[in-house]
Motif scaffolding. Structure first.
Motif, mmCIF file in Angstrom:
data_model
loop_
_atom_site.group_PDB
_atom_site.id
_atom_site.type_symbol
_atom_site.label_atom_id
_atom_site.label_comp_id
_atom_site.label_asym_id
_atom_site.label_seq_id
_atom_site.Cartn_x
_atom_site.Cartn_y
_atom_site.Cartn_z
ATOM 1 N N LYS A 66 0.843 -1.208 0.000
ATOM 2 C CA LYS A 66 0.000 0.000 0.000
ATOM 3 C C LYS A 66 0.878 1.258 0.000
ATOM 4 O O LYS A 66 0.590 2.234 -0.709
ATOM 5 C CB LYS A 66 -0.930 -0.011 1.212
ATOM 6 C CG LYS A 66 -2.046 -1.043 1.141
ATOM 7 C CD LYS A 66 -3.012 -0.881 2.301
ATOM 8 C CE LYS A 66 -4.135 -1.925 2.247
ATOM 9 N NZ LYS A 66 -3.751 -3.215 2.794
ATOM 10 N N ASP A 139 -5.233 -8.478 -4.076
ATOM 11 C CA ASP A 139 -5.074 -7.387 -5.054
ATOM 12 C C ASP A 139 -3.706 -7.403 -5.731
ATOM 13 O O ASP A 139 -3.502 -6.743 -6.754
ATOM 14 C CB ASP A 139 -5.257 -6.027 -4.361
ATOM 15 C CG ASP A 139 -6.696 -5.792 -3.938
ATOM 16 O OD1 ASP A 139 -7.586 -6.515 -4.436
ATOM 17 O OD2 ASP A 139 -6.924 -4.895 -3.111
ATOM 18 N N TYR A 140 -2.766 -8.155 -5.143
ATOM 19 C CA TYR A 140 -1.391 -8.138 -5.649
ATOM 20 C C TYR A 140 -0.973 -9.477 -6.260
ATOM 21 O O TYR A 140 0.207 -9.702 -6.541
ATOM 22 C CB TYR A 140 -0.434 -7.760 -4.516
ATOM 23 C CG TYR A 140 -0.824 -6.475 -3.827
ATOM 24 C CD1 TYR A 140 -0.715 -5.252 -4.485
ATOM 25 C CD2 TYR A 140 -1.356 -6.478 -2.540
ATOM 26 C CE1 TYR A 140 -1.096 -4.060 -3.882
ATOM 27 C CE2 TYR A 140 -1.742 -5.298 -1.922
ATOM 28 C CZ TYR A 140 -1.616 -4.097 -2.600
ATOM 29 O OH TYR A 140 -2.010 -2.925 -1.997
ATOM 30 N N GLN A 408 -8.862 0.147 -13.309
ATOM 31 C CA GLN A 408 -7.816 -0.655 -12.686
ATOM 32 C C GLN A 408 -7.217 0.095 -11.498
ATOM 33 O O GLN A 408 -7.146 1.326 -11.521
ATOM 34 C CB GLN A 408 -6.696 -0.962 -13.689
ATOM 35 C CG GLN A 408 -7.116 -1.812 -14.872
ATOM 36 C CD GLN A 408 -7.537 -3.215 -14.475
ATOM 37 O OE1 GLN A 408 -7.042 -3.778 -13.496
ATOM 38 N NE2 GLN A 408 -8.474 -3.784 -15.226
ATOM 39 N N PRO A 409 -6.767 -0.637 -10.488
ATOM 40 C CA PRO A 409 -6.014 0.029 -9.421
ATOM 41 C C PRO A 409 -4.688 0.536 -9.970
ATOM 42 O O PRO A 409 -4.255 0.123 -11.059
ATOM 43 C CB PRO A 409 -5.799 -1.095 -8.403
ATOM 44 C CG PRO A 409 -5.869 -2.358 -9.198
ATOM 45 C CD PRO A 409 -6.856 -2.094 -10.298
ATOM 46 N N TYR A 412 -2.047 -1.791 -11.624
ATOM 47 C CA TYR A 412 -2.313 -2.443 -12.914
ATOM 48 C C TYR A 412 -2.825 -1.476 -13.981
ATOM 49 O O TYR A 412 -3.246 -1.897 -15.058
ATOM 50 C CB TYR A 412 -3.337 -3.570 -12.734
ATOM 51 C CG TYR A 412 -2.916 -4.639 -11.757
ATOM 52 C CD1 TYR A 412 -1.621 -5.146 -11.771
ATOM 53 C CD2 TYR A 412 -3.805 -5.143 -10.811
ATOM 54 C CE1 TYR A 412 -1.225 -6.132 -10.870
ATOM 55 C CE2 TYR A 412 -3.429 -6.126 -9.914
ATOM 56 C CZ TYR A 412 -2.123 -6.608 -9.951
ATOM 57 O OH TYR A 412 -1.739 -7.584 -9.055
ATOM 58 N N SER A 563 -3.410 -5.636 -16.448
ATOM 59 C CA SER A 563 -3.860 -6.665 -15.509
ATOM 60 C C SER A 563 -3.569 -8.080 -15.978
ATOM 61 O O SER A 563 -3.844 -9.043 -15.272
ATOM 62 C CB SER A 563 -5.365 -6.508 -15.239
ATOM 63 O OG SER A 563 -6.101 -6.641 -16.445
#
Length: 605
Positions: A66, A139-140, A408-409, A412, A563
């Motif tokens: 994070k 998420d990773y 996308q976060p 990504y 992604s």
């Protein structure tokens, strides 16, 4: 909106604000930039606190990730803003200084996070696998799997830190070339078709190459390359240093070649690169046929390199003012649907674009930006068809980034280089389809067919020639040979002879063209113009023929960012770039367009 007089470029301070990008959307002021700069420095210290603790638990690694994302985003904003401010006027010392500070900070960031990947890979394999499967790190997952894939090329934490600290030095060849090319190099003044003085600039050169007056074209061509010739030793040394840097990084990371190292980041097989060169070389007879048609239509005894860009259709007034260009791009991209149109209109109406050339402004065109703020586009717009398509091209990049950023976060959102040219070229393809539909005048239609053929020549044939040149110069350095000006000129000249064939007079001046190509400082990038063009040709045809199902697949592709691996993303969109077929198919389209052009030329003789 009218184009600035071509006799003297305006200073940046004199440019109409409405025709400039609004970087205040990124930072309201330079003071706000300074605050973000400080935030990055604070986050650097914060992330250092995770050193040696990543294997403690999935929660610790998730917390570190994070901070990593927050720092990466802030650093991106700091660097992008400073560099884009400098691009407005490379002679502005304030933003030269901000860019230098941002670059230094970026190296500091790279050094601070250099422990991250080696420490993750130092975990026992079973532990790493359990982390990857843990819900806290969901998420990773793709990020961690990608790290694991490249394990053999990751060094120890100490070695990675040393390499990270090399970052600023490694940027030197590209920075030196950029300053020489954009700020220090001054091109001479020649006489235009009316006998009036006009200074050559990067932005005007193509316009001069399209001039119907052959003496103007020849004068501009000779004057430009004479200027580069005077700097040939400096530029050769700069390019040599850049290639050596590529080879150094490949070797320390245990890759068999710089090419293998460059392609591995996108997980692209080397065969994709070599198949491209082979496919294009196998189809050189079609290029020779095009050169022969060009020679015939221009009515010249000899076709020279400075005759390559002038439209083959004479007496066609095809100027496109910027306002009209925006309207045509909107109409041409209508098949992509209302949602796409809405974003496009927002871009045109909200100062995402820096339109015209000014003193010191970076040449060419690009789309760029930072996550969390809309994308931006830099143009040096001239009122011609080429710049109309450049607008469509860069808006393709911009909307790809827009869709990716919104779906996308941060981790990504950045799509891989291999797919970067697909959206931009798909836009051009759709625009060309629209232009051919609405253009009934046979000469204007021929002009557009000529332009389309030139897109193939410039994007598939020419970029593949560049790609082959890059492969050759890297192999030379890998074999311990020096890249002297003579070596570079000789290789480049011979490639032009091969690619353009017997009906082309390959002028001596063209052997200096390598010296003006900025992409050579971004190793093994240009081949993706050719593969991207091929993929985009296929996708645009699917959109036009299938309608909504193809549009849905395509928009899903734009929203996917980074992604998944690029070849997988394109497969989902409907095209398989692991096969040579898309390149071969694109070259078949080239042959078909050429045939239509030949027939039309016979009809309107």
């Amino acid at each position: 909106m009218t184009q600035t007089s071509h006799k003297e470029l305006p200073k940046r301070s004199d440019v109409n604000t409405e025709l400039t990008w609004k970087l205040e959307d990124m930072f309201s002021s330079d003071e706000a930039w300074e605050e973000e700069f400080k935030k990055v420095k604070d986050l650097v210290e914060k992330i250092k606190g995770f050193h040696g603790k990543l294997s403690e638990s999935p929660a610790v690694l998730a917390d570190c990730m994070k901070v990593y994302e927050e720092m990466g985003l802030a650093m991106e904003r700091v660097y992008v803003y400073a560099k884009m401010r400098r691009d407005e006027d490379n002679g502005n010392t304030k933003y030269q200084a901000l860019t230098d500070r941002a670059a230094s900070l970026n190296v500091h960031v790279s050094s601070a996070i250099s422990f991250l990947v080696p420490e993750i890979l130092d975990m026992p394999e079973e532990r790493l696998e359990s982390f990857i499967r843990n819900e806290k790190l969901a998420d990773y997952k793709f990020y961690l799997e990608e790290i694991k894939r490249q394990k053999e090329h990751v060094l120890s934490a100490q070695e990675e830190e040393i390499i990270a600290r090399m970052g600023e030095i490694a940027q030197a060849p590209q920075n030196i070339f950029g300053m020489l090319n954009n700020a220090d190099m001054v091109f001479p003044t020649i006489k235009d078709e009316n006998g009036e003085d006009i200074q050559i600039t990067h932005g005007r050169f193509l316009q001069l190459m399209e001039n119907q007056n052959r003496d103007v074209r020849k004068s501009a061509f000779t004057a430009l390359y004479d200027t580069y010739k005077k700097q040939k030793n400096t530029i050769a040394a700069t390019l040599n240093a850049s290639v050596k840097k590529d080879v150094f990084y490949a070797r320390v990371r245990k890759y068999p070649s710089a090419l293998a190292a460059a392609l591995d980041g996108d997980n692209i097989p080397i065969d994709v690169y070599t198949n491209l060169i082979k496919a294009v070389r196998d189809n050189l007879p079609a290029m020779y046929r095009y050169v022969s048609l060009r020679k015939k239509l221009l009515g010249v005894d000899q076709l020279h390199m400075y005759d390559l860009y002038v439209p083959m259709v004479k007496a066609v007034d095809f100027k496109v003012e910027y306002n009209e260009a925006m309207n045509l791009v909107e109409q041409g991209l209508a098949p992509l649907g209302a949602e796409y149109q809405s974003v496009l209109k927002e871009a045109f109406g909200s100062r995402w674009i820096d339109v015209y050339e000014n003193q010191g402004k970076t040449s060419g065109a690009y789309s760029w930006g930072a996550y969390g703020t809309h994308p931006y586009v830099l143009l040096n717009y001239q009122n011609n068809v080429n710049n109309l398509f450049t607008l469509a091209h860069e808006m393709g990049h911009a909307l790809h980034s827009y869709y990716s950023d919104h779906n996308q976060p941060y981790l990504y959102a950045q799509y891989k280089i291999f797919v970067a040219e697909v959206a931009s070229t798909c836009n051009e393809s759709l625009l060309m389809n629209h232009m051919l539909k609405i253009t009934e005048d046979p000469r204007k239609r021929m002009y557009l067919l000529n332009y389309y053929l030139e897109q193939f020549r410039g994007t598939v044939y020419r970029q593949t020639m560049f790609a082959e040149f890059e492969k050759m110069i890297h192999e030379k350095v890998e074999q311990g040979e020096a890249l002297t000006p003579e070596t570079l000129c000789s290789m480049y000249y011979d490639l032009n002879v091969d690619y353009y064939g017997p009906d082309m007079v390959v002028d001596e001046d063209i052997k200096m063209e390598w010296a003006r190509i900025p992409h050579f400082y971004n190793e093994f990038y240009v081949y993706q113009y050719a593969t991207g063009f091929s993929a985009a040709t296929a996708l645009s045809q699917q959109i036009l023929k299938e309608g909504q199902p193809a549009v849905d697949r395509y928009l899903s592709f734009l929203k996917s960012g980074g992604s998944d691996y690029p070849i997988q993303l394109l497969r989902k969109a409907g095209v398989d770039m692991a096969s040579p077929e898309p390149v071969v198919e694109a070259l078949r389209v080239f042959a078909d367009v050429l045939e239509e052009m030949e027939k039309l030329a016979e009809e309107i003789k």
